[in-house]
Enzyme design. Sequence first.
Site, PDB file in Angstrom:
ATOM      1  N   ASP A  56      43.508  53.397  36.457  1.00  0.00           N
ATOM      2  CA  ASP A  56      43.469  52.949  37.994  1.00  0.00           C
ATOM      3  C   ASP A  56      42.245  53.766  38.504  1.00  0.00           C
ATOM      4  OD1 ASP A  56      43.385  52.515  40.472  1.00  0.00           O
ATOM      5  OD2 ASP A  56      45.871  52.774  40.654  1.00  0.00           O
ATOM      6  N   ILE A  57      41.105  53.296  39.111  1.00  0.00           N
ATOM      7  CA  ILE A  57      39.873  54.024  39.474  1.00  0.00           C
ATOM      8  C   ILE A  57      40.294  54.562  40.942  1.00  0.00           C
ATOM      9  CG2 ILE A  57      38.462  52.885  37.779  1.00  0.00           C
ATOM     10  CD1 ILE A  57      37.390  51.498  40.234  1.00  0.00           C
ATOM     11  N   THR A 121      26.093  44.628  45.365  1.00  0.00           N
ATOM     12  CA  THR A 121      25.926  43.068  45.621  1.00  0.00           C
ATOM     13  C   THR A 121      25.000  42.758  46.638  1.00  0.00           C
ATOM     14  OG1 THR A 121      27.296  41.622  47.039  1.00  0.00           O
ATOM     15  CG2 THR A 121      27.801  43.381  47.467  1.00  0.00           C
ATOM     16  N   ASP A 122      24.367  41.546  46.638  1.00  0.00           N
ATOM     17  CA  ASP A 122      23.440  41.178  47.593  1.00  0.00           C
ATOM     18  C   ASP A 122      24.192  41.010  48.874  1.00  0.00           C
ATOM     19  OD1 ASP A 122      25.150  39.061  46.580  1.00  0.00           O
ATOM     20  OD2 ASP A 122      23.642  37.439  47.274  1.00  0.00           O
ATOM     21  N   TYR A 146      33.548  42.978  52.732  1.00  0.00           N
ATOM     22  CA  TYR A 146      33.258  42.982  51.563  1.00  0.00           C
ATOM     23  C   TYR A 146      31.773  43.867  51.167  1.00  0.00           C
ATOM     24  CZ  TYR A 146      31.476  41.794  46.729  1.00  0.00           C
ATOM     25  OH  TYR A 146      30.998  41.943  45.411  1.00  0.00           O
ATOM     26  N   LYS A 150      31.062  47.706  50.022  1.00  0.00           N
ATOM     27  CA  LYS A 150      30.283  47.855  48.746  1.00  0.00           C
ATOM     28  C   LYS A 150      28.969  48.931  49.094  1.00  0.00           C
ATOM     29  CE  LYS A 150      30.439  46.023  45.221  1.00  0.00           C
ATOM     30  NZ  LYS A 150      31.466  46.434  44.040  1.00  0.00           N
TER      31      LYS A 150
HETATM   32  N1  NAP Z   1      31.736  37.786  41.685  1.00  0.00           N
HETATM   33  C1  NAP Z   1      30.495  37.870  42.345  1.00  0.00           C
HETATM   34  O1  NAP Z   1      29.918  36.737  42.660  1.00  0.00           O
HETATM   35  C2  NAP Z   1      29.784  39.086  42.561  1.00  0.00           C
HETATM   36  C3  NAP Z   1      28.566  38.850  43.081  1.00  0.00           C
HETATM   37  C4  NAP Z   1      27.811  40.197  43.440  1.00  0.00           C
HETATM   38  C5  NAP Z   1      28.161  41.329  42.856  1.00  0.00           C
HETATM   39  N2  NAP Z   1      29.432  41.434  42.395  1.00  0.00           N
HETATM   40  C6  NAP Z   1      30.003  42.826  41.692  1.00  0.00           C
HETATM   41  O2  NAP Z   1      29.741  42.682  40.514  1.00  0.00           O
HETATM   42  C7  NAP Z   1      30.969  43.516  39.798  1.00  0.00           C
HETATM   43  C8  NAP Z   1      31.692  42.513  38.794  1.00  0.00           C
HETATM   44  O3  NAP Z   1      32.281  41.583  39.496  1.00  0.00           O
HETATM   45  P1  NAP Z   1      33.190  40.650  38.783  1.00  0.00           P
HETATM   46  O4  NAP Z   1      33.058  39.305  39.566  1.00  0.00           O
HETATM   47  O5  NAP Z   1      33.199  40.803  37.279  1.00  0.00           O
HETATM   48  O6  NAP Z   1      34.906  41.292  39.047  1.00  0.00           O
HETATM   49  P2  NAP Z   1      36.265  40.648  38.910  1.00  0.00           P
HETATM   50  O7  NAP Z   1      36.076  39.596  37.880  1.00  0.00           O
HETATM   51  O8  NAP Z   1      37.013  40.553  40.027  1.00  0.00           O
HETATM   52  O9  NAP Z   1      36.780  42.174  37.920  1.00  0.00           O
HETATM   53  C9  NAP Z   1      37.291  43.144  38.515  1.00  0.00           C
HETATM   54  C10 NAP Z   1      38.052  43.749  37.448  1.00  0.00           C
HETATM   55  O10 NAP Z   1      38.508  45.021  38.328  1.00  0.00           O
HETATM   56  C11 NAP Z   1      39.843  45.042  37.962  1.00  0.00           C
HETATM   57  N3  NAP Z   1      40.569  46.372  39.066  1.00  0.00           N
HETATM   58  C12 NAP Z   1      41.238  45.869  40.249  1.00  0.00           C
HETATM   59  N4  NAP Z   1      41.689  47.123  40.850  1.00  0.00           N
HETATM   60  C13 NAP Z   1      41.546  48.058  39.906  1.00  0.00           C
HETATM   61  C14 NAP Z   1      41.782  49.498  39.971  1.00  0.00           C
HETATM   62  N5  NAP Z   1      42.421  49.990  41.018  1.00  0.00           N
HETATM   63  N6  NAP Z   1      41.403  50.280  38.866  1.00  0.00           N
HETATM   64  C15 NAP Z   1      40.613  49.544  37.779  1.00  0.00           C
HETATM   65  N7  NAP Z   1      40.439  48.071  37.834  1.00  0.00           N
HETATM   66  C16 NAP Z   1      40.636  47.483  39.005  1.00  0.00           C
HETATM   67  C17 NAP Z   1      40.406  43.757  38.251  1.00  0.00           C
HETATM   68  O11 NAP Z   1      41.852  43.910  37.840  1.00  0.00           O
HETATM   69  P3  NAP Z   1      42.759  42.661  38.640  1.00  0.00           P
HETATM   70  O12 NAP Z   1      42.220  41.286  38.379  1.00  0.00           O
HETATM   71  O13 NAP Z   1      44.102  42.834  38.056  1.00  0.00           O
HETATM   72  O14 NAP Z   1      42.720  42.966  40.083  1.00  0.00           O
HETATM   73  C18 NAP Z   1      39.231  43.027  37.473  1.00  0.00           C
HETATM   74  O15 NAP Z   1      39.811  43.006  36.110  1.00  0.00           O
HETATM   75  C19 NAP Z   1      31.795  44.072  41.064  1.00  0.00           C
HETATM   76  O16 NAP Z   1      31.234  45.317  41.629  1.00  0.00           O
HETATM   77  C20 NAP Z   1      31.477  43.082  42.130  1.00  0.00           C
HETATM   78  O17 NAP Z   1      31.437  43.756  43.428  1.00  0.00           O
HETATM   79  C21 NAP Z   1      30.159  40.245  41.899  1.00  0.00           C
END
Ligand code: NAP
Length: 307
Positions: A56-57, A121-122, A146, A150
Amino acid sequence: MRLNCTLILTINCIEEMNIFVTGANGQLGNEMQLVAKNSKDHYIFTDVCDGYQKLDITNLETIREVVKTQKVKCIINCAAWTNVDAAETAGDIVEVLNAKAPENLAVAMKEVNGLLVHVSTDYVFGGDPYNTPCKEEQKGTPTGVYGLTKLHGEEKILATGVDYIILRTAWLYSEFGKNFVKTMMNLTDSKPQLKVVFDQCGTPTYAGDLANTIFDIVENRKYEGHSGIYHFSNEGVCSWYDFTIKIAELTGNINCDIQPCHSDEFPSPVTRPAYSVLDKTKIKETFGIKIPYWTDSLKKCISHLMK
Ligand SMILES: NC(=O)c1ccc[n+]([C@@H]2O[C@H](COP(=O)([O-])OP(=O)(O)OC[C@H]3O[C@@H](n4cnc5c(N)ncnc54)[C@H](OP(=O)(O)O)[C@@H]3O)[C@@H](O)[C@H]2O)c1
């Protein structure tokens, strides 16, 4: 001959690292698992759910302890609060996960002279009416919780003085988890008509391409002397409407009538950026990478999903 020996010695001198990937069960985390399969480093995949080493980060003491006992020298942070709309009403947890937690990871890496690779993120942009791609040094103007949290995460990492690579990405999709591509594949298959906004432009990013880039920077130690913020998405620009048209075309869902509409037809708790295209010149020049065009990567992802 002497040159070859020197080269071999240099390559062999790269020390193996223990690397934590946090949020390994997410979209990017799963793609990291695929690309890291043939690494010379030792990857440890962590998350809060079963099936991974539990980490848990939000808990600094736990991070410190495992970093020490497992001799971790690099953390790739793929964990975050990623639900943009829900962030508006979720309370403190969004700041804790998107800002305090990256700070925890940075503190832990700083203490062992390690590296933090963090993903942002953008949506740190959007408050100003841009119409040219956003550069790294441009002032953040988030429009919602959000993006704001970030941005705080980035600032907190920088304040620790750790060696860091922050990669701002956009419109992420992959074969794993819930995302726009999977949703639109289903909707264009099941609905005769669909309206999609055309007044928000950005660039889709295949998480597999982002994972490859992170892997290249870490595996080949390209980060050395290059701490900084970098932008990464696929190449090109489109609206969510264009993105949907391409998804339907590549999926073969030709019977759905897809029409462009304005954002105000889909009221949302947060105003999303009208134009959040990322300028990727810095990452390409610094690390010598070539980034695929968005439709080529979309094609790849959809072909995997349709197998
Ligand atoms: N998705 C987009 O469109 C998008 C766009 C721009 C930037 N980003 C960035 O890209 C990165 C990756 O995004 P993603 O879409 O791959 O994210 P994601 O699919 O939502 O995955 C996030 C992971 O983090 C886990 N998590 C939640 N709380 C935690 C905690 N306390 N300690 C450790 N792990 C925890 C989640 O577990 P649970 O599912 O169990 O909560 C999930 O497995 C993020 O930094 C995001 O902000 C994403």
